[in-house]
Design a protein around this motif. Structure first.
Motif, PDB file in Angstrom:
ATOM      1  N   GLN A   1     -29.227  48.130  56.007  1.00 47.21           N
ATOM      2  CA  GLN A   1     -30.238  48.727  55.125  1.00 47.21           C
ATOM      3  C   GLN A   1     -30.690  47.727  54.059  1.00 47.21           C
ATOM      4  O   GLN A   1     -31.881  47.647  53.727  1.00 47.21           O
TER       5      GLN A   1
ATOM      6  N   LYS B   1     -38.689  44.041  54.376  1.00 51.16           N
ATOM      7  CA  LYS B   1     -39.915  44.813  54.160  1.00 51.16           C
ATOM      8  C   LYS B   1     -40.463  44.654  52.751  1.00 51.16           C
ATOM      9  O   LYS B   1     -41.595  45.076  52.475  1.00 51.16           O
TER      10      LYS B   1
ATOM     11  N   ARG C   1     -34.627  44.646  44.503  1.00 52.16           N
ATOM     12  CA  ARG C   1     -34.417  43.705  45.606  1.00 52.16           C
ATOM     13  C   ARG C   1     -33.494  42.564  45.177  1.00 52.16           C
ATOM     14  O   ARG C   1     -32.687  42.079  45.957  1.00 52.16           O
TER      15      ARG C   1
ATOM     16  N   GLN D   1     -32.926  45.272  55.707  1.00 48.25           N
ATOM     17  CA  GLN D   1     -34.207  45.903  56.018  1.00 48.25           C
ATOM     18  C   GLN D   1     -35.093  45.992  54.775  1.00 48.25           C
ATOM     19  O   GLN D   1     -36.310  45.733  54.826  1.00 48.25           O
ATOM     20  N   SER D   2     -34.485  46.346  53.640  1.00 46.95           N
ATOM     21  CA  SER D   2     -35.242  46.432  52.383  1.00 46.95           C
ATOM     22  C   SER D   2     -35.791  45.075  51.976  1.00 46.95           C
ATOM     23  O   SER D   2     -36.935  44.954  51.509  1.00 46.95           O
TER      24      SER D   2
ATOM     25  N   MET E   1     -27.772  53.245  48.036  1.00 43.08           N
ATOM     26  CA  MET E   1     -27.756  52.603  49.351  1.00 43.08           C
ATOM     27  C   MET E   1     -26.485  52.977  50.116  1.00 43.08           C
ATOM     28  O   MET E   1     -26.532  53.250  51.319  1.00 43.08           O
TER      29      MET E   1
ATOM     30  N   ALA F   1     -39.300  46.265  50.197  1.00 46.42           N
ATOM     31  CA  ALA F   1     -39.310  47.617  49.632  1.00 46.42           C
ATOM     32  C   ALA F   1     -38.645  47.633  48.262  1.00 46.42           C
ATOM     33  O   ALA F   1     -37.718  46.882  47.986  1.00 46.42           O
ATOM     34  N   GLY F   2     -39.143  48.524  47.374  1.00 47.42           N
ATOM     35  CA  GLY F   2     -38.572  48.679  46.050  1.00 47.42           C
ATOM     36  C   GLY F   2     -39.093  47.664  45.067  1.00 47.42           C
ATOM     37  O   GLY F   2     -39.899  46.774  45.401  1.00 47.42           O
TER      38      GLY F   2
END
Length: 553
Positions: free
Chosen positions: A226, A233, A241, A229-230, A334, A235-236
């Motif tokens: 996860q 991408k 990050r 993946q974050s 997470m 993300a956040g």
């Protein structure tokens, strides 16, 4: 104080626990019938299902029944009459009262129960053992009378000393008491004790903590996936990050020079260096998240990250422990999300692997594994039981830590002491302290069955009893009967909603059984109060040699 040799002798008795002929000892009390008289005052005496030749101290009649005491075993077995013949005293005074007078012991309620039970079940005990057994029975509540007497009988059969530690080790299994409550005092004492060497203490605490995390490895894999993946991408927020990137760097899942600006390039290079296309990395991450119990998917991802096989388990364990203790909101969420993914993916195969891992972690098979030529000593030594045996060799241990460690070892041995074999009939008893993401489950497994000529269990005929103590639906018994691969299941629980919940899962259960060569005939629900009828029926089946498998979990 208990010595390690005593514990090892107890474990050895567990490993060779067979149903054997009566081993006579001087002072033992027996109830027997004269079956045949011989010259020289010798006689064949029937004691339970066994027959022995003994010399009688006074003449007796063929066919009469007596209470005997073993007065000598060398150079020949000699019996003297305690009471009898039985037909002459029946109706005048209960057998227990007759024995109390003959043995000159106090007629306490515990002694009366012991003597009544002893004569009914043909359990040979000496006067000294009776007095010790009476003291042990006084140490338990009245509602444990039956289980206490069964534990006394098991101690007699196994030739164990009539001591409190053995009694309570066996009683805990009889009462189906969970192991969770004996682990917690040991854990607390170890944490505060300064006499236990630091390395030894840390190893023991880690072993105790890992017992409650059978799915930690799967959750660790999903957690790392996860995070990756974050980062891939984007993300956040950048702050979130950055926190996740630092988590990976701290545990060497990515190189130290990795930044938020070059993380995708670094991960792409890792796949390039292994000869794989960069898209393979993204696919590997998704596979771990979608199939958390597929070890090959996790191994593939870790290989892409450059993790060596020998280091993988340690790194996964370390990052998950850190995530559990972290106060950072991003890491905490997470981890929780990873646990939710794993919990929703738990199936029969996952449970099988978790139980197998738990058995090894406890060290339940420690003595048996030592006997194997290809046993891995280092791997065995990392399990809980051998670590506790080593701890007990420390002369500077406080009495509190020693008692707590002894209690755990004896409770682990208690399950083995209930296991054994009699020809083709086998019995295996096992207690498993399961915990699934904070939800504790105490399970007792008891398997009784026959082995086929090739040494395998006949799976077509079985009686399986699951006895579970669950967090939300409490005490539950599942009675599963298999006849010619046709399965009938009865669930005993007092939760009214359980029938509607279970009904929704019946089709899935039927399909699962069908895939394994079985046919479901029906699932039935009854009140938990009716479970005693089933347990009594199963108990009677165990005494028959022509039945199939009988398991209690």
């Amino acid at each position: 104080m208990i010595r390690q040799t005593q514990i090892q002798n107890t474990a050895a008795a567990a490993q060779t626990n067979l149903v054997k002929p009566i081993v006579l000892k001087e002072g033992q009390l027996l109830f027997g019938q004269i079956r045949q008289l011989y010259p020289g005052q010798l006689a064949a005496v029937q004691v339970g299902a066994q027959k022995l030749i003994a010399k009688l101290e006074v003449p007796m009649k063929n066919g009469d029944q007596y209470y005997f005491q073993v007065s000598a075993i060398e150079p020949e077995t000699r019996l003297k009459i305690i009471a009898g013949p039985i037909h002459a005293i029946e109706g005048k005074k209960p057998a227990a009262h007759v024995l109390i007078d003959a043995l000159k012991v106090k007629g306490t309620p515990e002694m009366m129960s012991l003597l009544t039970w002893m004569t009914k079940n043909q359990v040979p005990l000496s006067r000294d053992e009776l007095i010790k057994a009476e003291s042990l029975m006084k140490s338990i509540e009245n509602n444990r009378l039956k289980e206490g007497l069964n534990s006394i009988q098991k101690m007699s059969v196994l030739n164990l000393p009539f001591e409190k530690r053995h009694f309570h080790a066996l009683l805990g299994v009889e009462m189906k008491e969970g192991l969770h409550k004996v682990f917690e005092p040991l854990r607390n004492l170890l944490e505060s004790d300064i006499n236990v060497p630091t390395t030894e203490k840390e190893n023991l605490l880690n072993s105790l903590n890992q017992l409650s995390k059978p799915f930690a490895q799967a959750a660790s894999g999903v957690l790392v996936s996860q995070v990756l993946q974050s980062l891939l991408k984007g993300a956040g927020t950048s702050s979130e990050r950055f926190t996740l990137l630092q988590l990976l760097k701290n545990f060497q899942f990515v190189p130290e020079h990795t930044t938020l600006q070059n993380v995708q390039q670094v991960l792409g290079e890792s796949t390039f260096n292994t000869g794989e296309h960069p898209m393979v990395f993204k696919t590997a991450v998704e596979q771990v998240i979608s199939m958390p119990f597929d070890r090959s998917s996790l191994d593939n991802l870790l290989k892409l990250l450059g993790q060596q096989p020998a280091e993988q388990n340690g790194m996964l364990k370390a990052i998950y422990q850190h995530a559990e203790q972290s106060t950072d909101e991003v890491v905490r969420k997470m981890r929780q999300n990873a646990e939710s993914i794993v919990a929703s993916a738990i199936d029969s195969q996952a449970m099988k692997e978790a139980i197998r891992s738990l058995i090894h972690s406890l060290g339940l098979n420690y003595e048996a594994e030592l006997l194997k030529e290809d046993s891995h000593i280092d791997r065995l030594a990392s399990s809980l039981k051998p670590q506790l045996l080593a701890l007990l060799q420390n002369p500077s241990l406080t009495s509190a830590v020693r008692d707590a460690a002894e209690t755990v070892v004896l409770r682990l041995n208690g399950s083995l002491l209930h296991s054994g074999e009699n020809g083709v009939q086998h019995q295996l008893v096992m207690q498993l302290p399961l915990e699934i993401f904070g939800q504790q489950i105490d399970a007792t497994l008891q398997w009784n069955g026959r082995m086929k000529e090739d040494g395998q269990i006949d799976p077509a005929y079985a009686r399986i009893l699951f006895h579970l103590n669950l967090s939300f639906i409490a005490q539950t018994v599942i009675d599963m009967q298999i006849q010619n691969r046709v399965v009938s299941i009865t669930i005993f629980n007092d939760l009214e909603q359980l029938k509607s919940i279970g009904g929704n899962l019946e089709a899935m259960l039927s399909d699962g059984l069908k895939n394994n060569g079985y046919k479901l005939s029906g699932v039935f629900f009854k009140s938990y109060l009716n479970k005693k009828e089933v347990e009594q029926e199963v108990l009677l089946q165990r005494k028959s040699s022509n039945r199939g498998v009988d398991i209690r979990i």
